[in-house]
Design a protein around this motif. Structure first.
Motif, PDB file in Angstrom:
ATOM      1  N   VAL A   1       1.098  -1.116  -0.083  1.00 44.73           N
ATOM      2  CA  VAL A   1       0.375   0.066   0.055  1.00 44.73           C
ATOM      3  C   VAL A   1       0.814   1.241   0.336  1.00 44.73           C
ATOM      4  CG1 VAL A   1      -1.375   1.200   1.199  1.00 44.73           C
ATOM      5  CG2 VAL A   1      -1.836  -1.292   1.194  1.00 44.73           C
ATOM      6  N   PRO A   2       0.965   1.745  -1.077  1.00 38.96           N
ATOM      7  CA  PRO A   2       1.314   3.478  -1.198  1.00 38.96           C
ATOM      8  C   PRO A   2       1.050   4.214   0.392  1.00 38.96           C
ATOM      9  CG  PRO A   2      -0.023   3.218  -3.136  1.00 38.96           C
ATOM     10  CD  PRO A   2      -0.152   1.824  -2.038  1.00 38.96           C
ATOM     11  N   THR A   3       1.873   4.627   0.883  1.00 40.54           N
ATOM     12  CA  THR A   3       1.688   5.948   2.290  1.00 40.54           C
ATOM     13  C   THR A   3       2.538   7.065   2.270  1.00 40.54           C
ATOM     14  OG1 THR A   3       0.149   5.727   4.328  1.00 40.54           O
ATOM     15  CG2 THR A   3       2.510   4.063   3.369  1.00 40.54           C
ATOM     16  N   THR A   4       2.669   7.328   3.247  1.00 42.36           N
ATOM     17  CA  THR A   4       3.772   8.333   3.937  1.00 42.36           C
ATOM     18  C   THR A   4       4.387   7.975   5.002  1.00 42.36           C
ATOM     19  OG1 THR A   4       1.805   9.489   4.368  1.00 42.36           O
ATOM     20  CG2 THR A   4       2.531  10.359   2.251  1.00 42.36           C
ATOM     21  N   ASP A   5       5.330   8.761   5.306  1.00 38.22           N
ATOM     22  CA  ASP A   5       6.004   8.595   6.454  1.00 38.22           C
ATOM     23  C   ASP A   5       6.205  10.034   7.037  1.00 38.22           C
ATOM     24  OD1 ASP A   5       7.882  11.121   5.392  1.00 38.22           O
ATOM     25  OD2 ASP A   5       9.245   9.766   5.710  1.00 38.22           O
ATOM     26  N   PRO A   6       6.574   9.620   8.715  1.00 33.84           N
ATOM     27  CA  PRO A   6       6.581  10.069   9.586  1.00 33.84           C
ATOM     28  C   PRO A   6       6.159  12.335   9.568  1.00 33.84           C
ATOM     29  CG  PRO A   6       7.524   8.875  10.771  1.00 33.84           C
ATOM     30  CD  PRO A   6       8.126   8.219   8.942  1.00 33.84           C
ATOM     31  N   LEU A   7       7.561  12.390   7.769  1.00 33.81           N
ATOM     32  CA  LEU A   7       7.347  13.972   7.276  1.00 33.81           C
ATOM     33  C   LEU A   7       6.526  14.117   6.434  1.00 33.81           C
ATOM     34  CD1 LEU A   7      10.739  14.715   8.421  1.00 33.81           C
ATOM     35  CD2 LEU A   7       8.963  15.131   9.773  1.00 33.81           C
ATOM     36  N   GLY A   8       5.629  12.857   5.537  1.00 27.78           N
ATOM     37  CA  GLY A   8       4.734  13.413   4.764  1.00 27.78           C
ATOM     38  C   GLY A   8       4.808  12.647   3.402  1.00 27.78           C
ATOM     39  N   ARG A   9       6.464  11.977   3.356  1.00 35.51           N
ATOM     40  CA  ARG A   9       7.264  11.599   2.239  1.00 35.51           C
ATOM     41  C   ARG A   9       6.725  10.475   2.047  1.00 35.51           C
ATOM     42  NH1 ARG A   9      13.076  13.053   4.517  1.00 35.51           N
ATOM     43  NH2 ARG A   9      11.938  11.203   6.035  1.00 35.51           N
ATOM     44  N   PRO A  10       6.493  10.284   0.208  1.00 38.94           N
ATOM     45  CA  PRO A  10       5.930   8.609   0.165  1.00 38.94           C
ATOM     46  C   PRO A  10       7.038   7.797   0.264  1.00 38.94           C
ATOM     47  CG  PRO A  10       6.264  10.310  -1.844  1.00 38.94           C
ATOM     48  CD  PRO A  10       6.851  10.842  -0.582  1.00 38.94           C
ATOM     49  N   VAL A  11       5.955   6.315   0.717  1.00 36.79           N
ATOM     50  CA  VAL A  11       6.790   5.536   1.506  1.00 36.79           C
ATOM     51  C   VAL A  11       5.695   3.844   1.470  1.00 36.79           C
ATOM     52  CG1 VAL A  11       8.706   6.114   3.121  1.00 36.79           C
ATOM     53  CG2 VAL A  11       6.263   5.304   3.884  1.00 36.79           C
ATOM     54  N   GLU A  12       6.118   2.871   1.257  1.00 35.30           N
ATOM     55  CA  GLU A  12       5.338   2.149   0.745  1.00 35.30           C
ATOM     56  C   GLU A  12       5.115   0.967   1.921  1.00 35.30           C
ATOM     57  OE1 GLU A  12       6.635  -0.871  -1.598  1.00 35.30           O
ATOM     58  OE2 GLU A  12       5.820  -0.321  -3.847  1.00 35.30           O
ATOM     59  N   GLY A  13       4.381  -0.010   2.450  1.00 27.76           N
ATOM     60  CA  GLY A  13       3.225  -0.193   3.575  1.00 27.76           C
ATOM     61  C   GLY A  13       2.945  -1.546   3.526  1.00 27.76           C
ATOM     62  N   HIS A  14       2.066  -2.188   4.181  1.00 23.39           N
ATOM     63  CA  HIS A  14       2.053  -3.444   4.116  1.00 23.39           C
ATOM     64  C   HIS A  14       1.181  -3.940   5.010  1.00 23.39           C
ATOM     65  CE1 HIS A  14       6.219  -3.921   2.613  1.00 23.39           C
ATOM     66  NE2 HIS A  14       5.480  -4.264   1.479  1.00 23.39           N
ATOM     67  N   VAL A  15      -0.526  -3.983   4.518  1.00 24.96           N
ATOM     68  CA  VAL A  15      -1.349  -5.022   5.329  1.00 24.96           C
ATOM     69  C   VAL A  15      -0.889  -6.864   4.727  1.00 24.96           C
ATOM     70  CG1 VAL A  15      -4.007  -5.200   4.690  1.00 24.96           C
ATOM     71  CG2 VAL A  15      -2.508  -3.294   4.605  1.00 24.96           C
ATOM     72  N   LEU A  16      -1.353  -7.222   5.782  1.00 22.01           N
ATOM     73  CA  LEU A  16      -1.218  -8.465   5.950  1.00 22.01           C
ATOM     74  C   LEU A  16      -2.931  -8.771   6.592  1.00 22.01           C
ATOM     75  CD1 LEU A  16      -0.154 -11.522   5.507  1.00 22.01           C
ATOM     76  CD2 LEU A  16       0.555 -11.231   7.916  1.00 22.01           C
ATOM     77  N   LEU A  17      -2.921  -9.647   5.019  1.00 27.67           N
ATOM     78  CA  LEU A  17      -5.283  -9.865   5.312  1.00 27.67           C
ATOM     79  C   LEU A  17      -5.025 -11.931   5.841  1.00 27.67           C
ATOM     80  CD1 LEU A  17      -8.054  -8.843   5.812  1.00 27.67           C
ATOM     81  CD2 LEU A  17      -8.251  -9.391   3.127  1.00 27.67           C
ATOM     82  N   ASP A  18      -5.423 -11.774   7.032  1.00 31.08           N
ATOM     83  CA  ASP A  18      -5.518 -13.446   7.093  1.00 31.08           C
ATOM     84  C   ASP A  18      -7.348 -13.843   7.084  1.00 31.08           C
ATOM     85  OD1 ASP A  18      -5.347 -16.263   7.838  1.00 31.08           O
ATOM     86  OD2 ASP A  18      -4.703 -15.499   9.537  1.00 31.08           O
ATOM     87  N   GLY A  19      -8.151 -13.916   6.455  1.00 27.67           N
ATOM     88  CA  GLY A  19     -10.118 -14.382   6.864  1.00 27.67           C
ATOM     89  C   GLY A  19     -10.035 -12.724   6.335  1.00 27.67           C
ATOM     90  N   GLU A  20     -10.674 -12.160   8.414  1.00 27.70           N
ATOM     91  CA  GLU A  20     -10.714 -11.156   8.456  1.00 27.70           C
ATOM     92  C   GLU A  20     -10.335 -10.033   9.128  1.00 27.70           C
ATOM     93  OE1 GLU A  20     -15.421 -11.844   9.459  1.00 27.70           O
ATOM     94  OE2 GLU A  20     -15.600 -11.718   7.411  1.00 27.70           O
ATOM     95  N   THR A  21      -9.465 -10.781   9.077  1.00 26.86           N
ATOM     96  CA  THR A  21      -8.147  -9.774  10.165  1.00 26.86           C
ATOM     97  C   THR A  21      -7.346  -9.471   9.947  1.00 26.86           C
ATOM     98  OG1 THR A  21      -8.695 -11.376  12.346  1.00 26.86           O
ATOM     99  CG2 THR A  21      -6.563 -10.046  12.348  1.00 26.86           C
ATOM    100  N   ALA A  22      -6.750  -7.745   9.757  1.00 21.91           N
ATOM    101  CA  ALA A  22      -6.351  -7.723   8.828  1.00 21.91           C
ATOM    102  C   ALA A  22      -4.791  -7.177   9.931  1.00 21.91           C
ATOM    103  CB  ALA A  22      -6.241  -6.584   8.110  1.00 21.91           C
ATOM    104  N   TYR A  23      -3.354  -7.545  10.016  1.00 20.06           N
ATOM    105  CA  TYR A  23      -2.485  -7.374  10.175  1.00 20.06           C
ATOM    106  C   TYR A  23      -1.565  -6.405   9.825  1.00 20.06           C
ATOM    107  CZ  TYR A  23      -3.942 -12.105  12.664  1.00 20.06           C
ATOM    108  OH  TYR A  23      -3.773 -11.944  13.634  1.00 20.06           O
ATOM    109  N   ILE A  24      -1.252  -4.958  10.795  1.00 21.32           N
ATOM    110  CA  ILE A  24      -0.158  -3.930   9.933  1.00 21.32           C
ATOM    111  C   ILE A  24       0.655  -3.169  10.973  1.00 21.32           C
ATOM    112  CG2 ILE A  24      -0.545  -1.094   9.087  1.00 21.32           C
ATOM    113  CD1 ILE A  24      -3.800  -2.251   9.041  1.00 21.32           C
TER     114      ILE A  24
END
Length: 372
Positions: free
Chosen positions: A64-87
């Motif tokens: 997932v594209p997102t931003t760092d603590p100063l607002g700059r672009p970084v990539e994060g991830h969502v791990l989806l296991d059934g109806e539970t997501a881990y971030i």
């Protein structure tokens, strides 16, 4: 011999998965017939997502594209296991994303966590577990709320700048954050309250670049902000004093205010990695982290592993970047012995530069020692 290898990350040098693999390589070089079971762990901080991805092979990992603590672009991830997501919040809010001169919790923001939470909900998650730890922020989750549709406003109704310092002028939120019925869970083993001598600003602010004056300013700003958080429909009474409210610079308080709850990070990871099943079959347990110190004795990965090993009468060896915890205190939580890369190399600089080599060499040495 069956050896359970379950380290945390060595912060700033080597992730938990790579640390476990390096140690196992060294052990097998000496004792190739021994069975080593690798269960890298996390208490919710940096590496939380990678550890769970290894433990949940059927889960789907979304970038997932997102931003760092100063607002700059970084990539994060969502791990989806059934109806539970881990971030892992550190993927968007992590201290490791900033150069030392950039670290200033008066201005860093948790906004980047918002797109990860929204992506998890969009993917079908009904329960979103956020690992809290390793953050560069002290904004009480204000950035997250802004990303979810509840931007902090001043008395004139204008949106506040990002960062913890601006919250001293917070008068309201611009809306109720939208979670579409999903529940948030904060996975952390930080039990600090939000405010005061044991709160987010005083305990963790200096690690994120706060001066003494900054700590007082940030604590006062969070004192004001929590009054606004308590107006949210799901906010519990006495929010500021609840254990875990101070986790990740007050991000724990935002999760609680949104009707979420706090859960033990190491407890969650131990359960998902089926740690107890492997522990029952082990003859020796090896764990570790970057710095084995006083904080390690309370609620960290090493303490959770050592306590579990002690309860079954199993020896538990700690391999760490450095060892500062007292021998008696370590023994009280179940640690049989502790070894450090600094002592092994005779140099802090070498330990930081060559953690994988050091872990392999210690693995080989400990295999010789414990084979008898």
């Amino acid at each position: 011999m069956r050896v359970l290898v379950c380290p945390d990350k060595f912060a700033g040098t080597i992730p938990a998965v790579a640390a476990a693999e390096a140690f196992a390589d060294g052990w097998h070089a000496e004792r190739p017939a021994d069975e080593l079971v690798l269960r890298p762990l996390s208490d919710g901080g940096t590496g939380f997502g990678e550890v769970l991805a290894a433990a949940l092979p059927d889960a789907k990992r979304h970038t997932v594209p997102t931003t760092d603590p100063l607002g700059r672009p970084v990539e994060g991830h969502v791990l989806l296991d059934g109806e539970t997501a881990y971030i892992e919040c550190a993927e968007a809010c992590g201290l490791h994303l900033l150069a030392p001169q950039e670290r200033d919790p008066k201005h860093t923001t948790t906004f980047g966590l918002g797109p990860l939470v929204l992506a998890a909900i969009e993917a079908g998650a009904r329960r979103v577990v956020v690992g809290l730890g390793g953050s560069a922020t002290n904004d009480g989750g204000a950035g997250l709320l802004a990303a979810l549709g509840g931007a902090p406003l001043d008395g004139a109704g204008y949106a506040l700048p990002y960062g913890g310092a601006a919250l001293s002028a917070c008068a309201s939120l611009g809306g109720v954050p939208r979670l579409r019925g999903a529940t948030l869970v904060a996975a952390t083993d930080v039990d600090s309250p939000l405010l005061g001598l044991h709160g987010a600003s005083a305990v963790f602010g200096p690690q994120k670049g706060a001066t003494r004056e900054d700590v007082f300013l940030l604590d006062a700003a969070l004192t004001r902000f929590v009054q606004v958080l308590e107006t949210l429909p799901g906010a519990p009474t006495g929010l500021a004093a609840l254990p875990g409210a101070g986790a990740a610079g007050g991000l724990g308080a935002a999760v609680l205010a949104l009707g979420g709850r706090v859960e033990s990070g190491i407890g969650l990871v131990l359960r998902l990695t089926r740690f107890d099943e492997e522990l029952d079959r082990a003859g020796l347990v090896v764990t570790g982290e970057g710095s084995f110190d006083e904080q390690s004795l309370r609620g960290k990965v090493v303490a959770g592993v050592a306590n579990a090993a002690r309860d079954l009468g199993l020896p538990c060896v700690v391999v760490a970047g450095r060892v500062d915890a007292g021998r008696r205190e370590a023994a009280a939580i179940g640690v049989t012995e502790a070894h450090s890369l600094v002592e092994h190399f005779g140099s802090v600089a070498t330990a930081l530069a060559r953690p994988a080599d050091g872990l392999r060499e210690l693995g080989q040495r400990l295999a010789r020692q414990w084979s008898h």
